[in-house]
Design an enzyme around this catalytic site. Structure first.
Site, PDB file in Angstrom:
ATOM      1  N   GLY A  11       1.126  -1.606   0.067  1.00 47.93           N
ATOM      2  CA  GLY A  11      -0.058   0.102   0.230  1.00 47.93           C
ATOM      3  C   GLY A  11       0.825   1.467  -0.019  1.00 47.93           C
ATOM      4  O   GLY A  11       1.773   0.800   0.822  1.00 47.93           O
ATOM      5  N   THR A 126       4.642   1.817   6.370  1.00 45.62           N
ATOM      6  CA  THR A 126       2.827   1.549   6.142  1.00 45.62           C
ATOM      7  C   THR A 126       2.410   2.217   7.555  1.00 45.62           C
ATOM      8  O   THR A 126       2.943   2.525   8.858  1.00 45.62           O
ATOM      9  CB  THR A 126       2.641   0.479   7.136  1.00 45.62           C
ATOM     10  OG1 THR A 126       1.118   0.229   7.109  1.00 45.62           O
ATOM     11  CG2 THR A 126       3.717  -0.702   8.460  1.00 45.62           C
ATOM     12  N   ILE A 127       1.156   2.642   6.622  1.00 38.46           N
ATOM     13  CA  ILE A 127      -0.370   3.951   7.715  1.00 38.46           C
ATOM     14  C   ILE A 127       0.170   3.303   8.709  1.00 38.46           C
ATOM     15  O   ILE A 127      -0.356   3.538  10.371  1.00 38.46           O
ATOM     16  CB  ILE A 127      -0.722   4.766   6.659  1.00 38.46           C
ATOM     17  CG1 ILE A 127      -2.240   3.439   7.029  1.00 38.46           C
ATOM     18  CG2 ILE A 127      -0.443   5.207   5.588  1.00 38.46           C
ATOM     19  CD1 ILE A 127      -2.731   3.818   6.689  1.00 38.46           C
ATOM     20  N   ASP A 128      -0.119   2.038   9.056  1.00 38.67           N
ATOM     21  CA  ASP A 128      -0.525   0.888  10.011  1.00 38.67           C
ATOM     22  C   ASP A 128       0.160   1.226  11.070  1.00 38.67           C
ATOM     23  O   ASP A 128      -0.117   0.994  12.285  1.00 38.67           O
ATOM     24  CB  ASP A 128      -0.947  -0.433   9.584  1.00 38.67           C
ATOM     25  CG  ASP A 128      -1.956  -0.191   8.956  1.00 38.67           C
ATOM     26  OD1 ASP A 128      -2.824  -0.016   8.430  1.00 38.67           O
ATOM     27  OD2 ASP A 128      -2.198  -1.581   8.505  1.00 38.67           O
ATOM     28  N   MET A 170      -8.108   2.460   9.098  1.00 36.71           N
ATOM     29  CA  MET A 170      -7.258   1.286   8.841  1.00 36.71           C
ATOM     30  C   MET A 170      -6.298   0.570  10.100  1.00 36.71           C
ATOM     31  O   MET A 170      -6.701   1.338  10.969  1.00 36.71           O
ATOM     32  CB  MET A 170      -6.486   1.899   7.732  1.00 36.71           C
ATOM     33  CG  MET A 170      -7.163   1.983   5.999  1.00 36.71           C
ATOM     34  SD  MET A 170      -6.278   2.349   5.127  1.00 36.71           S
ATOM     35  CE  MET A 170      -6.796   1.780   3.782  1.00 36.71           C
ATOM     36  N   ARG A 172      -5.148  -3.319   9.688  1.00 38.77           N
ATOM     37  CA  ARG A 172      -5.459  -4.410  10.209  1.00 38.77           C
ATOM     38  C   ARG A 172      -4.842  -5.209  10.777  1.00 38.77           C
ATOM     39  O   ARG A 172      -6.283  -6.763  11.557  1.00 38.77           O
ATOM     40  CB  ARG A 172      -4.598  -5.097   8.138  1.00 38.77           C
ATOM     41  CG  ARG A 172      -4.686  -6.523   7.696  1.00 38.77           C
ATOM     42  CD  ARG A 172      -4.042  -6.955   7.000  1.00 38.77           C
ATOM     43  NE  ARG A 172      -4.177  -6.673   5.825  1.00 38.77           N
ATOM     44  CZ  ARG A 172      -5.648  -6.752   5.045  1.00 38.77           C
ATOM     45  NH1 ARG A 172      -6.275  -7.753   5.070  1.00 38.77           N
ATOM     46  NH2 ARG A 172      -6.126  -5.667   3.639  1.00 38.77           N
ATOM     47  N   VAL A 274      -8.622   7.487   2.372  1.00 37.98           N
ATOM     48  CA  VAL A 274      -8.052   9.122   2.461  1.00 37.98           C
ATOM     49  C   VAL A 274      -7.092   9.171   3.810  1.00 37.98           C
ATOM     50  O   VAL A 274      -6.215   9.810   3.447  1.00 37.98           O
ATOM     51  CB  VAL A 274      -9.817   9.761   3.140  1.00 37.98           C
ATOM     52  CG1 VAL A 274      -9.312  10.716   3.676  1.00 37.98           C
ATOM     53  CG2 VAL A 274     -10.244   9.928   2.158  1.00 37.98           C
ATOM     54  N   GLN A 275      -7.369   7.885   4.458  1.00 35.93           N
ATOM     55  CA  GLN A 275      -5.680   8.530   5.494  1.00 35.93           C
ATOM     56  C   GLN A 275      -4.741   8.207   4.593  1.00 35.93           C
ATOM     57  O   GLN A 275      -3.414   8.178   5.241  1.00 35.93           O
ATOM     58  CB  GLN A 275      -6.391   6.275   6.817  1.00 35.93           C
ATOM     59  CG  GLN A 275      -7.165   7.052   6.863  1.00 35.93           C
ATOM     60  CD  GLN A 275      -7.744   5.999   7.451  1.00 35.93           C
ATOM     61  OE1 GLN A 275      -7.431   5.684   8.737  1.00 35.93           O
ATOM     62  NE2 GLN A 275      -8.588   5.135   6.848  1.00 35.93           N
ATOM     63  N   ARG A 276      -5.052   7.428   3.807  1.00 32.41           N
ATOM     64  CA  ARG A 276      -3.396   7.018   2.691  1.00 32.41           C
ATOM     65  C   ARG A 276      -3.227   8.211   1.805  1.00 32.41           C
ATOM     66  O   ARG A 276      -1.526   8.191   1.196  1.00 32.41           O
ATOM     67  CB  ARG A 276      -3.120   5.608   2.020  1.00 32.41           C
ATOM     68  CG  ARG A 276      -3.105   4.442   3.408  1.00 32.41           C
ATOM     69  CD  ARG A 276      -2.364   3.539   2.734  1.00 32.41           C
ATOM     70  NE  ARG A 276      -2.328   2.586   1.220  1.00 32.41           N
ATOM     71  CZ  ARG A 276      -3.230   1.393   1.000  1.00 32.41           C
ATOM     72  NH1 ARG A 276      -3.550   1.113   1.619  1.00 32.41           N
ATOM     73  NH2 ARG A 276      -2.707   1.463  -0.664  1.00 32.41           N
TER      74      ARG A 276
HETATM   75  O1  F6P Z   1      -2.041  -2.241   4.967  1.00 27.14           O
HETATM   76  C1  F6P Z   1      -2.229  -0.836   4.989  1.00 27.14           C
HETATM   77  C2  F6P Z   1      -3.425  -1.455   4.469  1.00 27.14           C
HETATM   78  O2  F6P Z   1      -3.956   0.376   4.662  1.00 27.14           O
HETATM   79  C3  F6P Z   1      -4.617  -1.851   6.020  1.00 27.14           C
HETATM   80  O3  F6P Z   1      -4.421  -0.972   6.590  1.00 27.14           O
HETATM   81  C4  F6P Z   1      -5.161  -2.106   4.528  1.00 27.14           C
HETATM   82  O4  F6P Z   1      -6.466  -3.012   5.218  1.00 27.14           O
HETATM   83  C5  F6P Z   1      -5.389  -2.124   3.543  1.00 27.14           C
HETATM   84  O5  F6P Z   1      -3.416  -1.725   3.371  1.00 27.14           O
HETATM   85  C6  F6P Z   1      -5.682  -2.106   2.287  1.00 27.14           C
HETATM   86  O6  F6P Z   1      -5.265  -2.220   1.089  1.00 27.14           O
HETATM   87  P1  F6P Z   1      -5.351  -2.176  -0.644  1.00 27.14           P
HETATM   88  O7  F6P Z   1      -5.225  -0.945  -1.007  1.00 27.14           O
HETATM   89  O8  F6P Z   1      -4.648  -2.430  -1.041  1.00 27.14           O
HETATM   90  O9  F6P Z   1      -6.976  -1.775  -0.177  1.00 27.14           O
END
Ligand code: F6P
Length: 343
Positions: A11, A126-128, A170, A172, A274-276
């Protein structure tokens, strides 16, 4: 002087461009290296699809979200002759080393390539914020700020309408974004993957607030949260190349359950990607820059099979495997502090 390949996998994440710029700037100016950037993560490596990276092509990108290289969730080891194709690409492009920037999946591939003799230095992202081995990943602070801003906005509309609003963020495996944004936004309940919840306890928090005269509530939930004895809310679509389910949607059922059990009007918002997106915060630009400089220093020094990491306030090198252990879960003490404000 060496030729080095960069790629961004998994991601996207605010701060990736800061890393790319830092690796290239220090690598060219201090060491005289040459760089190529693979397009769309490991997919570009498999296809030997790369562009030259120079000081010129990486200038003006520090403040930009996303990644100028593109990204994908391609798994080299799920592709036919994946390892051989990677080795062929590296030979064709005359590369001495790779700097993959990614999360557990991208760095997992990097770890296997390292075992097969490819010289790699990883950069964790990772944003997580759930990667083991590093105290923080860049992108996390930006995601937390976006979620906090959203919660602030939802607060005013929740209050105007006397509603309960469920905000899904988000996260996971771990509830870092929910815990930080929930604390910063004054959430009345925070639900995270680490602590399966009892819906009646959630409703009790809301009822307690109402009994005290507060007529609205904000519930923040991680996409990976689940009820006690229940399951994570996967969506009915194919898993990705690393076997991950596509998550999202727990807020839909929480909206209905809370409304039905408490009788209070309820709405939900799923923040999703939006968070990414968008501009990285200063913290993430600085961390990405420090990671990039440390990664090219490490590659130049021949410190392969490692990744850069933030430990306390220092950037250190740790074995690549450190990122591949179990996910870094929420610090229980942090959650207990957040809980003081529930209900
Ligand atoms: O791994 C980071 C993440 O933002 C998770 O929180 C989320 O489940 C996943 O990516 C979503 O990924 P994609 O962009 O493939 O939908």
């Amino acid at each position: 002087m060496a030729r080095i390949g960069l790629l961004t996998g998994g991601g996207d994440c605010p701060g990736l461009n800061a890393v790319i710029r830092a690796v290239v700037r220090k690598g060219i100016n201090a060491y005289g290296h040459e760089f190529v950037g693979f397009r769309y993560g490991w997919a570009g490596v498999l296809a030997a699809d790369a562009m030259d990276l120079t000081n010129e092509s990486t200038s003006g990108i520090l403040h930009r979200g996303g990644t100028i290289l593109g990204t994908s969730r391609t798994n080299v080891f799920k592709e036919e002759n994946g390892l051989e194709r990677v080795q062929d690409s590296l030979a064709k492009l005359r590369l001495d080393a790779l700097i993959p920037i990614g999360g557990e999946d991208t760095l997992g591939v990097a770890g296997k390539l390292s075992e097969a003799g490819v010289d790699v230095v990883g950069v964790p992202k990772t944003i997580d914020n759930d990667l083991a081995g590093t105290d923080f990943t860049f992108g996390f602070q930006t995601a937390v700020q976006i979620a906090t801003d959203a919660i602030d906005r939802l607060h005013t509309t929740a209050e105007s309408h006397n509603r309960v609003i469920v905000v899904e963020v988000m996260g996971r495996h771990a509830g870092w974004i929910a815990a930080y944004a929930g604390m910063a936004g004054g959430a009345d309940v925070i639900l995270v993957p680490e602590r399966p919840f009892d819906i009646e306890v959630v409703c009790d928090h809301v009822r307690r607030r109402h009994a005290r005269g507060r007529t609205f509530s904000i519930v923040v939930v991680s996409e990976g949260a689940m009820p006690i004895g229940g399951e994570v809310y996967g969506r009915d679509v194919a898993k990705d190349a690393f076997g991950h389910e596509r998550l999202g949607g727990i807020a839909v059922s929480l909206e209905a359950e809370i409304e039905q059990r408490t009788g209070y009007e309820c709405r939900m918002t799923i923040l999703g990607h939006v968070q990414r997106g968008g501009t990285p915060l200063a913290f993430d630009r600085v961390l990405g820059t420090r990671f990039g400089v440390a990664a090219i220093d490490a590659a130049t020094a021949g410190e392969f099979g490692k990744m850069v990491a933030l430990r306390g306030t220092e950037i250190e090198l740790v074995p690549l495997d450190a990122a591949l252990d179990e996910p870094k879960l929420l610090d229980p003490a942090l959650f207990e502090t957040a809980e003081v404000f529930f209900g």
